[in-house]
Scaffold this motif. Sequence first.
Motif, PDB file in Angstrom:
ATOM      1  N   ASN A  47     -28.929  -8.868  -6.587  1.00 19.44           N
ATOM      2  CA  ASN A  47     -29.704  -8.049  -5.559  1.00 19.44           C
ATOM      3  C   ASN A  47     -31.152  -8.478  -4.939  1.00 19.44           C
ATOM      4  OD1 ASN A  47     -29.353  -7.593  -2.460  1.00 19.44           O
ATOM      5  ND2 ASN A  47     -28.644  -5.150  -3.319  1.00 19.44           N
ATOM      6  N   SER A  48     -32.263  -9.454  -5.189  1.00 18.81           N
ATOM      7  CA  SER A  48     -32.864  -9.089  -5.818  1.00 18.81           C
ATOM      8  C   SER A  48     -33.433 -10.608  -4.768  1.00 18.81           C
ATOM      9  CB  SER A  48     -34.030  -8.717  -6.496  1.00 18.81           C
ATOM     10  OG  SER A  48     -35.182  -9.031  -6.049  1.00 18.81           O
ATOM     11  N   THR A  49     -34.293 -11.096  -4.120  1.00 20.46           N
ATOM     12  CA  THR A  49     -34.837 -12.374  -3.654  1.00 20.46           C
ATOM     13  C   THR A  49     -35.435 -13.405  -5.502  1.00 20.46           C
ATOM     14  OG1 THR A  49     -37.596 -11.349  -2.841  1.00 20.46           O
ATOM     15  CG2 THR A  49     -34.985 -11.922  -1.137  1.00 20.46           C
ATOM     16  N   HIS A  50     -35.837 -12.763  -6.069  1.00 21.32           N
ATOM     17  CA  HIS A  50     -36.909 -12.374  -6.863  1.00 21.32           C
ATOM     18  C   HIS A  50     -35.707 -13.592  -8.502  1.00 21.32           C
ATOM     19  CE1 HIS A  50     -40.368 -11.341  -5.784  1.00 21.32           C
ATOM     20  NE2 HIS A  50     -39.951 -10.254  -5.554  1.00 21.32           N
ATOM     21  N   CYS A  51     -34.330 -13.141  -7.692  1.00 24.44           N
ATOM     22  CA  CYS A  51     -33.249 -13.792  -8.560  1.00 24.44           C
ATOM     23  C   CYS A  51     -32.929 -14.866  -8.354  1.00 24.44           C
ATOM     24  CB  CYS A  51     -32.060 -12.738  -8.816  1.00 24.44           C
ATOM     25  SG  CYS A  51     -32.271 -11.323  -9.242  1.00 24.44           S
ATOM     26  N   GLY A  52     -33.429 -15.750  -7.202  1.00 22.94           N
ATOM     27  CA  GLY A  52     -32.915 -17.166  -6.374  1.00 22.94           C
ATOM     28  C   GLY A  52     -33.458 -18.087  -8.250  1.00 22.94           C
ATOM     29  N   SER A  53     -34.633 -18.186  -8.235  1.00 25.36           N
ATOM     30  CA  SER A  53     -35.271 -18.763  -9.349  1.00 25.36           C
ATOM     31  C   SER A  53     -34.902 -19.137 -10.159  1.00 25.36           C
ATOM     32  CB  SER A  53     -36.979 -18.781  -9.181  1.00 25.36           C
ATOM     33  OG  SER A  53     -37.047 -17.114  -9.246  1.00 25.36           O
ATOM     34  N   LEU A  54     -34.061 -17.857 -10.764  1.00 24.58           N
ATOM     35  CA  LEU A  54     -33.390 -17.717 -12.371  1.00 24.58           C
ATOM     36  C   LEU A  54     -32.812 -19.179 -12.733  1.00 24.58           C
ATOM     37  CD1 LEU A  54     -33.651 -15.947 -14.082  1.00 24.58           C
ATOM     38  CD2 LEU A  54     -31.662 -14.701 -13.508  1.00 24.58           C
ATOM     39  N   SER A  55     -31.706 -19.361 -11.584  1.00 21.09           N
ATOM     40  CA  SER A  55     -31.061 -20.365 -12.388  1.00 21.09           C
ATOM     41  C   SER A  55     -32.070 -21.684 -12.921  1.00 21.09           C
ATOM     42  CB  SER A  55     -30.231 -20.634 -10.963  1.00 21.09           C
ATOM     43  OG  SER A  55     -31.038 -21.243 -10.104  1.00 21.09           O
ATOM     44  N   GLY A  56     -33.038 -22.270 -12.361  1.00 17.35           N
ATOM     45  CA  GLY A  56     -33.983 -23.267 -12.931  1.00 17.35           C
ATOM     46  C   GLY A  56     -33.654 -22.528 -13.804  1.00 17.35           C
ATOM     47  N   LEU A  57     -34.847 -21.699 -14.900  1.00 16.96           N
ATOM     48  CA  LEU A  57     -35.386 -21.059 -15.764  1.00 16.96           C
ATOM     49  C   LEU A  57     -34.530 -21.211 -16.792  1.00 16.96           C
ATOM     50  CD1 LEU A  57     -37.672 -18.481 -14.090  1.00 16.96           C
ATOM     51  CD2 LEU A  57     -38.297 -20.460 -15.503  1.00 16.96           C
ATOM     52  N   LEU A  58     -33.436 -20.828 -15.978  1.00 19.28           N
ATOM     53  CA  LEU A  58     -32.251 -20.311 -17.527  1.00 19.28           C
ATOM     54  C   LEU A  58     -31.623 -21.463 -17.706  1.00 19.28           C
ATOM     55  CD1 LEU A  58     -29.858 -17.203 -16.224  1.00 19.28           C
ATOM     56  CD2 LEU A  58     -31.695 -17.425 -17.949  1.00 19.28           C
ATOM     57  N   LYS A  59     -32.078 -22.868 -16.908  1.00 17.77           N
ATOM     58  CA  LYS A  59     -31.075 -24.226 -17.161  1.00 17.77           C
ATOM     59  C   LYS A  59     -32.780 -24.448 -18.512  1.00 17.77           C
ATOM     60  CE  LYS A  59     -29.225 -25.885 -13.012  1.00 17.77           C
ATOM     61  NZ  LYS A  59     -29.847 -25.998 -11.696  1.00 17.77           N
ATOM     62  N   GLN A  60     -34.028 -24.472 -18.614  1.00 16.70           N
ATOM     63  CA  GLN A  60     -34.619 -24.511 -19.271  1.00 16.70           C
ATOM     64  C   GLN A  60     -34.392 -24.105 -21.203  1.00 16.70           C
ATOM     65  OE1 GLN A  60     -38.860 -25.373 -17.793  1.00 16.70           O
ATOM     66  NE2 GLN A  60     -37.999 -25.198 -15.808  1.00 16.70           N
ATOM     67  N   LYS A  61     -33.706 -23.064 -20.746  1.00 17.30           N
ATOM     68  CA  LYS A  61     -33.731 -22.209 -21.894  1.00 17.30           C
ATOM     69  C   LYS A  61     -33.043 -22.810 -23.420  1.00 17.30           C
ATOM     70  CE  LYS A  61     -32.102 -18.081 -22.693  1.00 17.30           C
ATOM     71  NZ  LYS A  61     -31.440 -16.232 -22.299  1.00 17.30           N
ATOM     72  N   PRO A  62     -33.202 -22.948 -24.394  1.00 18.77           N
ATOM     73  CA  PRO A  62     -32.700 -23.978 -25.491  1.00 18.77           C
ATOM     74  C   PRO A  62     -31.642 -23.475 -25.197  1.00 18.77           C
ATOM     75  CG  PRO A  62     -34.902 -22.730 -26.223  1.00 18.77           C
ATOM     76  CD  PRO A  62     -34.787 -22.060 -25.025  1.00 18.77           C
ATOM     77  N   LYS A  63     -30.264 -24.076 -26.007  1.00 19.43           N
ATOM     78  CA  LYS A  63     -28.625 -23.221 -26.485  1.00 19.43           C
ATOM     79  C   LYS A  63     -28.833 -22.948 -27.423  1.00 19.43           C
ATOM     80  CE  LYS A  63     -26.423 -25.365 -22.214  1.00 19.43           C
ATOM     81  NZ  LYS A  63     -27.564 -24.852 -21.320  1.00 19.43           N
ATOM     82  N   VAL A  64     -28.575 -21.828 -28.285  1.00 22.36           N
ATOM     83  CA  VAL A  64     -27.939 -21.344 -29.241  1.00 22.36           C
ATOM     84  C   VAL A  64     -26.955 -21.365 -30.117  1.00 22.36           C
ATOM     85  CG1 VAL A  64     -28.250 -18.974 -30.675  1.00 22.36           C
ATOM     86  CG2 VAL A  64     -30.432 -19.812 -28.888  1.00 22.36           C
TER      87      VAL A  64
END
Length: 64
Positions: A47-64
């Motif tokens: 419930n924050s407008t700043h969470c909308g950009s999170l999905s793009g950042l998480l796609k760049q996160k290396p999968k363990v």
Amino acid sequence: MTQPSKEPCKKEACDIQACLSKNNFIAQRCLKVIEKLEACCEKCSYNSTHCGSLSGLLKQKPKV
């Protein structure tokens, strides 16, 4: 007493921008601050407008 922010994850989003700027916009170098934003978004049920950009950042996160 301070009032809760209307944008609960603003600090974390600003921290990511600062980290990315310092690290030539390489997201892998900012994983800790990205994870802090992820935790904040989960805590506030996204419930924050700043969470909308999170999905793009998480796609760049290396999968363990």
